[in-house]
Design a protein around this motif. Sequence first.
Motif, PDB file in Angstrom:
ATOM      1  N   ILE A 289       0.835  -1.208   0.000  1.00 25.22           N
ATOM      2  CA  ILE A 289       0.000   0.000   0.000  1.00 25.22           C
ATOM      3  C   ILE A 289       0.867   1.254   0.000  1.00 25.22           C
ATOM      4  CG2 ILE A 289      -1.899   1.186   1.150  1.00 25.22           C
ATOM      5  CD1 ILE A 289      -2.513  -1.694   0.312  1.00 25.22           C
ATOM      6  N   ASP A 291       1.029   4.496   1.325  1.00 24.72           N
ATOM      7  CA  ASP A 291       0.303   5.131   2.427  1.00 24.72           C
ATOM      8  C   ASP A 291       0.531   6.641   2.502  1.00 24.72           C
ATOM      9  OD1 ASP A 291       2.907   5.120   3.249  1.00 24.72           O
ATOM     10  OD2 ASP A 291       2.539   4.245   5.220  1.00 24.72           O
ATOM     11  N   GLU A 298      -7.250   6.700  -3.378  1.00 25.79           N
ATOM     12  CA  GLU A 298      -7.009   5.316  -3.808  1.00 25.79           C
ATOM     13  C   GLU A 298      -7.066   4.354  -2.626  1.00 25.79           C
ATOM     14  OE1 GLU A 298      -5.455   7.920  -4.860  1.00 25.79           O
ATOM     15  OE2 GLU A 298      -5.753   7.883  -7.036  1.00 25.79           O
ATOM     16  N   GLN A 299      -6.644   4.822  -1.456  1.00 26.22           N
ATOM     17  CA  GLN A 299      -6.722   3.981  -0.258  1.00 26.22           C
ATOM     18  C   GLN A 299      -8.181   3.691   0.094  1.00 26.22           C
ATOM     19  OE1 GLN A 299      -4.447   6.367   2.470  1.00 26.22           O
ATOM     20  NE2 GLN A 299      -2.635   6.241   1.165  1.00 26.22           N
ATOM     21  N   THR A 303     -10.065   0.013   0.275  1.00 26.23           N
ATOM     22  CA  THR A 303     -10.883  -0.394   1.421  1.00 26.23           C
ATOM     23  C   THR A 303     -12.263  -0.857   0.974  1.00 26.23           C
ATOM     24  OG1 THR A 303      -9.726   1.196   2.843  1.00 26.23           O
ATOM     25  CG2 THR A 303     -11.847   0.382   3.614  1.00 26.23           C
ATOM     26  N   SER A 328       3.654  -1.435   3.447  1.00 31.90           N
ATOM     27  CA  SER A 328       3.518  -0.138   2.781  1.00 31.90           C
ATOM     28  C   SER A 328       4.777   0.173   1.990  1.00 31.90           C
ATOM     29  CB  SER A 328       3.281   0.979   3.819  1.00 31.90           C
ATOM     30  OG  SER A 328       4.498   1.342   4.431  1.00 31.90           O
TER      31      SER A 328
END
Length: 379
Positions: A289, A291, A298-299, A303, A328
């Motif tokens: 990810i 972060d 995009e996170q 989710t 990450s």
Amino acid sequence: MVEGSEVKVARWVDGASEDEKETSTKKLGKFSFGFKPKADEAYVFAATGIFFDEVRGQESDEPITLRALYVHEGKSSPVGVNIVTELTHERVLALVDDGEAPKNALVQAERDLHEALRMARDTKPAGPATSLSLTSGEPQESSYLFAVSAIVLEAARVRAEAMEPPGDVDASFAALVVALREDLVDGDVAAELEDELVAAQRSLDIATVETSLGDRLSEDGINTAPDLDLVIDTDGDLVANAVDNCPGLFNEYQFDGNGDGVGDACDPGLYFEQVVGSPISELDVLFVIDDSGSMADEQVVLTQSISTFFDVLRADGPLPSLHIGVTSTNMGGLENFNCENGGDDGRLINTPRVNVGCSGPSDLWISDEGDGTTVNYPE
């Protein structure tokens, strides 16, 4: 401007006004003067009066003055005095004072405003702002004028409502116009003000605002309001809603891997379909990810997509035995990064978190969903 507003015009010669004339607006804010302008001469317009606030759906309680610098090109054409000409007016005069030709100054000032408002790409009208009208011309040009007005009015509404007690929206609007106009004089706008306007573009209730203006225009025989989606960029990716293949989520490059017209950002199952092509009984998955704050949208997509991931795995039978790891891209390379361990360094993350912390996990973490247990595998 409502009917009966005051409009003044004067020849603009070497930075000074000459031969001022005055008239008043008719329906739809239209006005006319009884003289013929000369080719390549510049004129300064100023219109003062009550205006219709399409965000609140009502006329303003206080008047406002809008100005415009117009250069006559030798052929008869309407001249618009509007929010764009007002916001760029001081910038135009500053450029002319620096030796720029008035025509070039108008082009540059309007480009600067477009960038300051972070309007979508390819939405700035080709002609000068004095050619813009809500009720005539090219649809996108009308939508552009409508959008600039609505964004500033929305920012004024939000600013007034945030005051304790709530402030006057007309006063907030007038102050915002002055701040933006004066801040734009050097071609740049302060980051705080720019962020305020971007937030207004995102929070704008497009359907309500279009209905509000449409109802008002219908009183004067105009059937529809301009389409804000031709210009407004709700998700901040510089792509107008009308042509954005995922208008609710940031996707600047408009990737559409399966060519279905829905952007990958709004089509989360795409990635999983590409990776998992046939039924399997065991699967190791590593989520890497990014972060960083710039990837927040995009996170959120990731989710929201986890359930789709499991649905894809179940499509051809029971859920396989899964080993899932999460890490990450954070290697602690920024100069202001104060963590002793230098970020996550590729280690798997064993606890949920929202903000990047300074203590990395001490062990590797995998979830074994095959038998319903969670196992920590020590480093």
